[in-house]
Design an enzyme around this catalytic site. Structure first.
Site, PDB file in Angstrom:
ATOM      1  N   LYS A   1       0.813  -1.182   0.000  1.00  0.00           N
ATOM      2  CA  LYS A   1       0.000   0.000   0.000  1.00  0.00           C
ATOM      3  C   LYS A   1       0.865   1.257   0.000  1.00  0.00           C
ATOM      4  CE  LYS A   1      -3.270  -2.259   3.168  1.00  0.00           C
ATOM      5  NZ  LYS A   1      -2.612  -3.102   4.202  1.00  0.00           N
ATOM      6  N   GLY A   2       2.120   1.115   0.373  1.00  0.00           N
ATOM      7  CA  GLY A   2       2.983   2.278   0.624  1.00  0.00           C
ATOM      8  C   GLY A   2       3.098   3.266  -0.516  1.00  0.00           C
TER       9      GLY A   2
ATOM     10  N   GLU B   1       7.469   2.431  -6.408  1.00  0.00           N
ATOM     11  CA  GLU B   1       7.662   2.013  -5.023  1.00  0.00           C
ATOM     12  C   GLU B   1       7.796   3.232  -4.119  1.00  0.00           C
ATOM     13  OE1 GLU B   1       7.212   0.196  -2.676  1.00  0.00           O
ATOM     14  OE2 GLU B   1       8.773  -1.310  -2.402  1.00  0.00           O
ATOM     15  N   ASP B   2       7.467   3.068  -2.843  1.00  0.00           N
ATOM     16  CA  ASP B   2       7.593   4.182  -1.907  1.00  0.00           C
ATOM     17  C   ASP B   2       9.040   4.420  -1.490  1.00  0.00           C
ATOM     18  OD1 ASP B   2       7.709   1.809  -0.446  1.00  0.00           O
ATOM     19  OD2 ASP B   2       6.184   2.373   1.005  1.00  0.00           O
TER      20      ASP B   2
ATOM     21  N   ASP C   1      14.973   0.162   0.460  1.00  0.00           N
ATOM     22  CA  ASP C   1      15.748   0.030   1.686  1.00  0.00           C
ATOM     23  C   ASP C   1      16.856  -1.000   1.416  1.00  0.00           C
ATOM     24  OD1 ASP C   1      16.330   0.277   4.421  1.00  0.00           O
ATOM     25  OD2 ASP C   1      14.728  -1.013   5.069  1.00  0.00           O
TER      26      ASP C   1
ATOM     27  N   LYS D   1      17.077   4.836   0.453  1.00  0.00           N
ATOM     28  CA  LYS D   1      17.959   4.828   1.637  1.00  0.00           C
ATOM     29  C   LYS D   1      19.193   4.018   1.271  1.00  0.00           C
ATOM     30  CE  LYS D   1      14.747   4.310   5.481  1.00  0.00           C
ATOM     31  NZ  LYS D   1      14.328   3.372   6.540  1.00  0.00           N
TER      32      LYS D   1
ATOM     33  N   PHE E   1      13.798   5.987  10.190  1.00  0.00           N
ATOM     34  CA  PHE E   1      12.491   5.433   9.845  1.00  0.00           C
ATOM     35  C   PHE E   1      11.520   6.580   9.573  1.00  0.00           C
ATOM     36  CE2 PHE E   1       8.492   3.266  10.047  1.00  0.00           C
ATOM     37  CZ  PHE E   1       8.792   2.082   9.400  1.00  0.00           C
TER      38      PHE E   1
ATOM     39  N   ASP F   1       4.053   3.917   6.241  1.00  0.00           N
ATOM     40  CA  ASP F   1       3.425   3.651   7.542  1.00  0.00           C
ATOM     41  C   ASP F   1       4.405   3.186   8.600  1.00  0.00           C
ATOM     42  OD1 ASP F   1       3.863   1.013   6.330  1.00  0.00           O
ATOM     43  OD2 ASP F   1       2.698   0.261   8.015  1.00  0.00           O
TER      44      ASP F   1
ATOM     45  N   ARG G   1      -0.089   6.882   7.249  1.00  0.00           N
ATOM     46  CA  ARG G   1      -0.048   6.935   5.786  1.00  0.00           C
ATOM     47  C   ARG G   1      -0.688   8.208   5.235  1.00  0.00           C
ATOM     48  NH1 ARG G   1       1.567   1.839   3.861  1.00  0.00           N
ATOM     49  NH2 ARG G   1       0.786   0.034   4.997  1.00  0.00           N
TER      50      ARG G   1
HETATM   51  P1  IMP Z   1      13.390  -3.551   1.069  1.00  0.00           P
HETATM   52  O1  IMP Z   1      13.988  -2.594   0.076  1.00  0.00           O
HETATM   53  O2  IMP Z   1      13.086  -4.880   0.498  1.00  0.00           O
HETATM   54  O3  IMP Z   1      14.217  -3.652   2.318  1.00  0.00           O
HETATM   55  O4  IMP Z   1      11.998  -3.054   1.578  1.00  0.00           O
HETATM   56  C1  IMP Z   1      11.431  -1.845   1.297  1.00  0.00           C
HETATM   57  C2  IMP Z   1      10.097  -1.804   2.002  1.00  0.00           C
HETATM   58  O5  IMP Z   1      10.282  -1.687   3.412  1.00  0.00           O
HETATM   59  C3  IMP Z   1       9.325  -0.587   1.588  1.00  0.00           C
HETATM   60  O6  IMP Z   1       8.454  -0.880   0.532  1.00  0.00           O
HETATM   61  C4  IMP Z   1       8.575  -0.222   2.849  1.00  0.00           C
HETATM   62  O7  IMP Z   1       7.349  -0.897   2.872  1.00  0.00           O
HETATM   63  C5  IMP Z   1       9.434  -0.729   3.962  1.00  0.00           C
HETATM   64  N1  IMP Z   1      10.237   0.365   4.561  1.00  0.00           N
HETATM   65  C6  IMP Z   1      11.577   0.481   4.521  1.00  0.00           C
HETATM   66  N2  IMP Z   1      12.000   1.590   5.159  1.00  0.00           N
HETATM   67  C7  IMP Z   1      10.887   2.206   5.616  1.00  0.00           C
HETATM   68  C8  IMP Z   1      10.660   3.436   6.343  1.00  0.00           C
HETATM   69  O8  IMP Z   1      11.563   4.210   6.722  1.00  0.00           O
HETATM   70  N3  IMP Z   1       9.357   3.724   6.615  1.00  0.00           N
HETATM   71  C9  IMP Z   1       8.324   2.934   6.241  1.00  0.00           C
HETATM   72  N4  IMP Z   1       8.494   1.792   5.543  1.00  0.00           N
HETATM   73  C10 IMP Z   1       9.761   1.423   5.238  1.00  0.00           C
HETATM   74 MG    MG Z   2       6.382  -0.970   0.503  1.00  0.00          MG
END
Ligand code: IMP
Ligand code: MG
Length: 186
Positions: free
Chosen positions: A48-49, A104-105, A108, A136, A158, A165, A171
């Site tokens: 949903k992000g 994507e939001d 990470d 990030k 964060f 969220d 959100r």
């Molecule tokens: P990754 O890149 O697979 O580690 O995951 C990314 C996902 O982790 C994003 O789509 C978010 O849903 C969640 N996420 C990572 N960092 C944050 C943050 O600072 N705030 C909120 N959600 C986050």
């Molecule tokens: Mg996400």
């Protein structure tokens, strides 16, 4: 009292204001419009992000694009970094031969997008690019993940708001803020 004052009290600080976000989203929309001239890309929203960013971004792209939605869970097997991501809701339409832009939001570790990109390419997408609101880079585990479009590079904190969220809350904040550690230490 300010609207959402209660939610804003949980922030350490506002990192990106709604005006700053809108300006960057407008620029990105213009860039995608130029890059995909003559094409009909499929914009894929990761639920949903990314939903708030997605809604704003698509209205800044002046092309005959189509939309689709996918929901995935990256934390199915908590500590594992195997790259296995579960699809909770799949796309409605076939992407064979399509120019796909995944929206994507935040990137990470990069595990979610790395896995999803592989799946979508296996389905025969003609091209695939990644557009993220936030990046990030300090937390990246997948070193070779190519993020094609990015609005903001942020520090390792964060963040919540504008779709992002903590425990499904925040959100609806129009700005993006750093969540006060007090909240998750509770
Ligand atoms: P990754 O890149 O697979 O580690 O995951 C990314 C996902 O982790 C994003 O789509 C978010 O849903 C969640 N996420 C990572 N960092 C944050 C943050 O600072 N705030 C909120 N959600 C986050
Ligand atoms: Mg996400």
């Amino acid at each position: 009292m300010e609207p959402n004052a209660e939610l804003y009290e949980d922030l350490e600080k506002v990192l990106l204001t709604r005006e700053e976000i809108a300006e960057k989203v407008r620029e990105l929309g213009r860039q995608i419009t130029l890059d995909y001239a003559g094409k009909k890309p499929v914009l894929v929203c990761i639920l949903k992000g990314a939903s708030v960013f997605f809604a704003d971004l698509i209205r800044e792209i002046e092309l005959p694009l189509t939309l689709d939605f996918i929901a995935i869970s990256s934390y199915g097997s908590a500590t594992k970094t195997s790259g296995v991501v579960r699809i909770l809701k799949d796309l409605d339409n076939d992407i064979l031969g399509k120019d796909v832009i995944v929206v994507e939001d935040i990137v990470d570790s990069g595990i979610t997008l790395s896995y999803l990109s592989k799946i979508l390419m296996q389905r025969g997408a003609k091209s695939l690019r990644i557009a993220t609101l936030l990046d990030k880079p300090a937390r990246r585990q997948v070193k070779d993940l190519k993020v094609d479009y990015m609005c903001f590079d942020i520090p390792d904190a964060f963040v919540v708001g504008y779709g992002l969220d903590y425990d499904q809350t925040y959100r609806n904040l129009p700005d993006i803020g750093i969540l006060s550690p007090k909240i998750y230490e509770k």
